[in-house]
Scaffold this motif. Sequence first.
Motif, mmCIF file in Angstrom:
data_model
loop_
_atom_site.group_PDB
_atom_site.id
_atom_site.type_symbol
_atom_site.label_atom_id
_atom_site.label_comp_id
_atom_site.label_asym_id
_atom_site.label_seq_id
_atom_site.Cartn_x
_atom_site.Cartn_y
_atom_site.Cartn_z
ATOM 1 N N VAL A 154 0.860 -1.275 0.123
ATOM 2 C CA VAL A 154 -0.108 -0.122 0.004
ATOM 3 C C VAL A 154 0.960 1.276 0.117
ATOM 4 C CG1 VAL A 154 -1.971 1.368 1.014
ATOM 5 C CG2 VAL A 154 -1.627 -1.345 1.231
ATOM 6 N N LEU A 203 -2.096 0.727 -4.589
ATOM 7 C CA LEU A 203 -1.497 -0.707 -4.560
ATOM 8 C C LEU A 203 -0.598 -0.776 -5.633
ATOM 9 C CD1 LEU A 203 -4.782 -2.348 -3.917
ATOM 10 C CD2 LEU A 203 -3.007 -1.897 -1.966
ATOM 11 N N ALA A 242 -4.733 -5.103 3.268
ATOM 12 C CA ALA A 242 -4.944 -4.851 1.766
ATOM 13 C C ALA A 242 -5.474 -6.042 1.058
ATOM 14 C CB ALA A 242 -3.987 -4.026 0.829
#
Length: 292
Positions: free
Chosen positions: A34, A109, A165
Amino acid sequence: MYHRREYPGGRLLILPRPLVHEALRRPPTSHLLVTDAGYFPHATRHARSRLRGSPQAIVIMCTEGSGWVEMDNSRCDVEAGQFVIIPPRVPHSYYADPDKPWSIWWLHLAGSDLPALLSAVGLTPERPTGLMADPIRLVELVASICDDLAADETQASLTAAAGAAWHLLARLAAERSNRAGNHQSIARVQTYMRENLATPLSVPALAAMAGFSTSHFSARFRDATGYTVVEYTKRLRMARARQLLITTRDPIADIAHAVGYTDPLYFSRQFTAVNHLSPTHFRTRSLEEQVH
């Protein structure tokens, strides 16, 4: 790490690019990283245009209001309860609606596993939006990512954010499977619940809306969301209450009524049970965080 609030009650976290390059060369963050994350509530005049796209994939989750995204010379509207994925290096623009600007959680990302994860979610530049079947859990995951990035720039924090994530993308991929399994009726009920927080909601009425018996609806609802209808309703109302406590100066009693509680004392007890802070203490702490 760059960390500021662009909108009242919002969050913005950006990793230094030298750190991004370093993290992408070492596991486990080489697999998923991230690089940016945040929360923009009621993001009036929020707009971005990237003619060459972004090096990272962008995930945007709309919890209130609306906006739109433009890719491949086409526009796609984004409403509350929907999410958008913009693939890396795809030229794009996105805007908050001028009349009812969106509130969004978002993240950027990168990493070697990102293409496979995005493929599993199943969105494309031609069809970039999807419905969040369980927005509460998804927002909790992005909020935890923001907390991890805000803590420090250690490998441990970056790894924790990457793990959340991964969980986020996995849930979005699972929700794709749920949609394919005819969970649309449950999703419609969830949308109704989000849009009618101040309205008394009965399980039999919601079951009838979905076209199921009460017992069958309750089982399917729990299977789709992980919560009972009562618990899910409470969490929706508490999420909205947190936003109102941060973004308004409304009295606690008015906020209680706005999210469906006729008794402010009962609302305060419920809020404290979920957040481990009273509404007053939650508001005070949020204001202190904005100052610092």
